[in-house]
Design a protein around this motif. Structure first.
Motif, PDB file in Angstrom:
ATOM      1  N   SER A 107       2.597 -21.442 -12.680  1.00 15.96           N
ATOM      2  CA  SER A 107       2.572 -20.866 -14.028  1.00 15.96           C
ATOM      3  C   SER A 107       3.324 -21.759 -14.995  1.00 15.96           C
ATOM      4  CB  SER A 107       3.208 -19.476 -14.031  1.00 15.96           C
ATOM      5  OG  SER A 107       2.732 -18.740 -12.945  1.00 15.96           O
ATOM      6  N   LEU A 146      -7.517 -14.252  -6.392  1.00 19.48           N
ATOM      7  CA  LEU A 146      -6.749 -15.234  -5.625  1.00 19.48           C
ATOM      8  C   LEU A 146      -6.914 -15.081  -4.119  1.00 19.48           C
ATOM      9  CD1 LEU A 146      -3.415 -15.414  -7.643  1.00 19.48           C
ATOM     10  CD2 LEU A 146      -5.335 -16.988  -7.675  1.00 19.48           C
ATOM     11  N   TRP A 158      -4.545  -5.362 -13.980  1.00 18.06           N
ATOM     12  CA  TRP A 158      -4.664  -6.818 -13.886  1.00 18.06           C
ATOM     13  C   TRP A 158      -4.182  -7.341 -12.533  1.00 18.06           C
ATOM     14  CZ3 TRP A 158      -0.398 -10.012 -13.212  1.00 18.06           C
ATOM     15  CH2 TRP A 158       0.860  -9.418 -13.416  1.00 18.06           C
ATOM     16  N   ARG A 159      -3.209  -6.642 -11.891  1.00 19.34           N
ATOM     17  CA  ARG A 159      -2.732  -7.139 -10.598  1.00 19.34           C
ATOM     18  C   ARG A 159      -3.845  -7.103  -9.570  1.00 19.34           C
ATOM     19  NH1 ARG A 159       3.072  -4.243 -10.644  1.00 19.34           N
ATOM     20  NH2 ARG A 159       4.012  -5.775 -12.018  1.00 19.34           N
ATOM     21  N   LEU A 179      -6.229  -9.896 -10.343  1.00 22.36           N
ATOM     22  CA  LEU A 179      -5.662 -11.190  -9.969  1.00 22.36           C
ATOM     23  C   LEU A 179      -5.716 -11.360  -8.456  1.00 22.36           C
ATOM     24  CD1 LEU A 179      -4.200 -13.641 -11.280  1.00 22.36           C
ATOM     25  CD2 LEU A 179      -2.056 -12.574 -10.596  1.00 22.36           C
ATOM     26  N   ARG A 180      -5.397 -10.268  -7.736  1.00 23.13           N
ATOM     27  CA  ARG A 180      -5.396 -10.348  -6.277  1.00 23.13           C
ATOM     28  C   ARG A 180      -6.818 -10.601  -5.775  1.00 23.13           C
ATOM     29  NH1 ARG A 180      -2.868  -5.387  -5.010  1.00 23.13           N
ATOM     30  NH2 ARG A 180      -1.038  -6.030  -6.194  1.00 23.13           N
ATOM     31  N   ASP A 228      -0.089  -3.180 -16.060  1.00 19.49           N
ATOM     32  CA  ASP A 228      -0.920  -3.062 -14.871  1.00 19.49           C
ATOM     33  C   ASP A 228      -1.554  -1.677 -14.791  1.00 19.49           C
ATOM     34  OD1 ASP A 228      -2.071  -3.881 -12.474  1.00 19.49           O
ATOM     35  OD2 ASP A 228      -0.512  -2.823 -11.348  1.00 19.49           O
TER      36      ASP A 228
END
Lengths: 484, 185
Positions: free
Chosen positions: B30, A32, A24-25, A28-29, A19
């Motif tokens: 997942s 999403l 990437w977190r 992703l957040r 991360d």
């Protein structure tokens, strides 16, 4: 730098390190937690479904390319090989072919939902236009991919499809030849269609799908029909988890449905294209049946109106819809003209499609002919796979020796072990040069002289002097001179 | 990006689901996605690996001719056979010469004409009643046994069988320059 207090993603040394390097977190957040005004709905699942089907097409398409050869003399054999012999080949090919139909269906649903909901309104011009281009690209994929198996229906449907290009004024004939790679359909047509289907159109699709998703996230989801498209007021719900679950559920349904259909109703391959067949009755895939029927109504000079002008005007209005309709009103009943026109075109296409199938069903001779063609396809599918044995193999080429003297010479060539060094059929090996085309360099008497008295270079290479009777020598020379 | 910058989650601004349920769902999704991908890759893997499985060691038999026509008596008979090789979706047909000989018991044997010395094709010379290699002069008797010259062993015998009155042969290549018959392919 993202904060470390995230609770919904498990912490571990490696993920933490990854991360810090990639962030990437955060990505992703961002993906999403996209806020959906008015909350998650089933009406929004089609876009994700299309994305999944596109990925499925890419994966199965790459798999098909593993055994496919884009040339007129091998395309059909290689598709037959995939369909009849290779494990799961029929399944993957069927998923690819039905996936194309699935994409067209989902495109219709996606576009209809977007149009009825007025979701293209308010700062979404480019989003809508990129979608229109994606529709065109997908139709292009369907058209170019249809030819590649090179069976009867693929050949004749594409012959008609490419003929339409010649309706374009002034440059029509040239355009048709550009698409076909010549006046007639042939191996160059396959090369061109393959190039478009595998390189050009997919590259454009990746680019436009990327910009479509980007523009969607930039403008934000439009929400329900009573929402303001520019400044949403309704309470929002993040994309994750409910919309994700709906999208994943729909994708799962698509996978299972596509797989079951492909398994129980595998797509067929017909007999190889036979351009000299004048009886074949071509019919396009179901999604081109509407335009196919439409062409029947236009004849002579007026056909330019039906084939070019009307579709161009309708397409133009459709493409520029967000510019022509500025209002922020989204409720369909308050937009009777737009929604009515959209419904009208849709009903028109459905009607034409139905008419096309109806016409075929009521005309007895047509129905019989189509049935015969279907039967031929089924019969071809039942037959075992026939490997390609083209004349390129030396034995096949040599068997066809017309000259009996040369045919005898071939036996001497083999008896004397000439082929041990010069290769079967004089193709040459590492030990000795090829003899094909030797008659262009030496006359028959010169060849005979070389055989009787080889040059020092030939002797150094291990060339023996064959002990032959005069008539045998003539036969060998005749054979060598025939190698072309 | 910090948590505070994230958009409001529910109608009242609170997360729709509590963190525990959210991470459980994430794990479930997942695992589900991973399982689906694995299942979907199965046919794909089998498709890719097909040529490896299909390459069986099944013996390819070529027709030499009907036994009734093959009674060579003393002199060996030369026959052309077609050997078929499969190369994926292609069939490669090549013609090879073989010699049919009859041993003292009357059994038909098939000899490869490839010289065990350096690979030239050995021919039957009626005048001398020998097989003679045109390249380096190796000679063999009518049953293929070595008589003279550089070859280190007799002519190679090919595996045969008779099916429905048809003599069939399994065409193979053998290692050259060695005193014993060793199959190459």
């Amino acid at each position: 730098m993202p904060t470390e207090n995230s609770v919904n993603i498990p912490q571990s040394g490696f993920l933490h390190w990854l991360d810090r390097r990639t962030g990437w977190r955060g990505m992703l957040r961002t993906a999403l937690d996209e806020p959906i005004p008015g909350g998650a709905r089933l009406a929004y699942i089609f876009g994700s479904g299309l994305l999944f089907l596109f990925i499925s097409q890419v994966v199965t398409g790459v798999a098909l390319a593993m055994y496919y050869v884009p040339s007129a003399d091998h395309a059909h054999t290689t598709v037959a090989y995939i369909t009849k012999l290779v494990t799961s080949g029929s399944l993957l090919r069927s998923i690819h072919a039905y996936g194309a139909s699935g994409i067209i269906v989902l495109l219709l649903l996606h576009i209809t939902q977007t149009f009825i909901y007025g979701s293209f309104k308010g700062r979404r011009e480019l989003l809508w236009m990129s979608g229109c281009i994606l529709l065109l690209l997908m139709l292009g994929m369907a058209f170019t991919g249809y030819l590649l198996p090179w069976d009867q229906k693929a050949y004749f449907a594409t012959a008609i499809g490419t003929n339409i290009a010649s309706e374009v004024p002034f440059i029509g004939g040239w355009l048709k030849r550009l698409v076909r790679g010549g006046d007639e359909m042939g191996t160059l047509t396959i090369s061109r269609f393959y190039l478009a289907h595998v390189f050009l159109l997919p590259a454009l699709l990746f680019a436009f799908i990327g910009s479509h998703v980007f523009l969607f996230r930039k403008a934000g989801p439009a929400g329900p029909i009573d929402e303001d498209p520019v400044a949403p007021k309704q309470p929002t719900e993040p994309f994750y988890p409910r919309q994700v679950v709906m999208d994943v559920g729909f994708t799962l349904l698509l996978i299972v449905g596509l797989w079951l259909f492909a398994h129980f109703h595998p797509i067929e391959l017909g007999p190889q294209a036979n351009p000299s067949d004048t009886q074949y009755l071509p019919r396009p895939e179901w999604y081109y049946r509407g335009p196919f029927e439409w062409l029947k109504f236009w004849e002579g000079p007026a056909s330019i109106i039906g084939i070019l002008i009307i579709p161009a005007v309708l397409g133009g209005i459709f493409f520029f819809a967000p510019l022509l309709d500025h209002s922020k009103e989204r409720r369909p009943w308050k937009r009777p003209i737009a929604v009515g026109a959209f419904a009208g075109v849709l009903v028109g296409i459905v009607t034409l499609t139905t008419m096309s199938y109806h016409d075929d069903a009521v005309d007895l001779s047509v129905a019989t002919k189509l049935l015969q063609q279907q039967e031929a396809d089924k019969e071809y599918m039942r037959a075992p796979f026939e490997p390609d044995s083209s004349a390129a193999t030396p034995a096949a080429a040599n068997v066809a020796l017309a000259n009996p003297q040369a045919a005898k010479g071939k036996n001497i060539f083999e008896e004397q072990s000439c082929n041990a060094c010069h290769g079967d059929g004089g193709t040459g090996t590492a030990a000795a040069p090829k003899l094909i085309g030797i008659s262009a360099k030496y006359s028959p008497p010169q060849i005979e002289a070389l055989l009787k008295d080889p040059t020092p270079k030939m002797k150094a290479g291990g060339m023996p002097t064959p002990q032959l009777k005069p008539e045998e020598m003539d036969e060998l020379v005749a054979y060598l001179a025939s190698l072309k | 990006m910090s948590e505070a910058n994230l958009p409001p989650c529910g109608p009242d601004g609170a997360p729709v689901t509590d963190p525990g349920r959210r991470s459980f769902l994430a794990a479930l999704l997942s695992i589900g996605a991973a399982t689906m991908t694995a299942i979907l890759s199965l046919p794909l893997m089998r498709y890719v690996l097909y040529p490896l499985e299909a390459r069986t060691t099944e013996i390819q038999w070529s027709d030499v001719g009907p036994v009734s026509e093959l009674q060579p008596g003393s002199a060996p008979v030369k026959r052309l056979i077609q050997i078929e090789q499969r190369d994926g979706w292609r069939k490669l047909v090549s013609e090879k010469a073989v010699y049919v000989v009859q041993d003292s018991a009357g059994k038909l044997r098939v000899l490869s004409p490839i010289c065990p010395h350096l690979g030239c094709s050995v021919g039957w010379q009626e005048a001398s009643n020998h097989f003679v290699c045109p390249c380096h002069g190796g000679t063999f008797a009518e049953d293929g046994t070595r008589i003279s010259g550089p070859p280190r062993r007799a002519m190679d015998e090919l595996e045969t069988k008779i099916e429905d009155g048809m003599l069939k042969v399994h065409y193979q290549y053998f290692q050259q320059l060695v005193p014993t018959r060793q199959v190459l392919s």
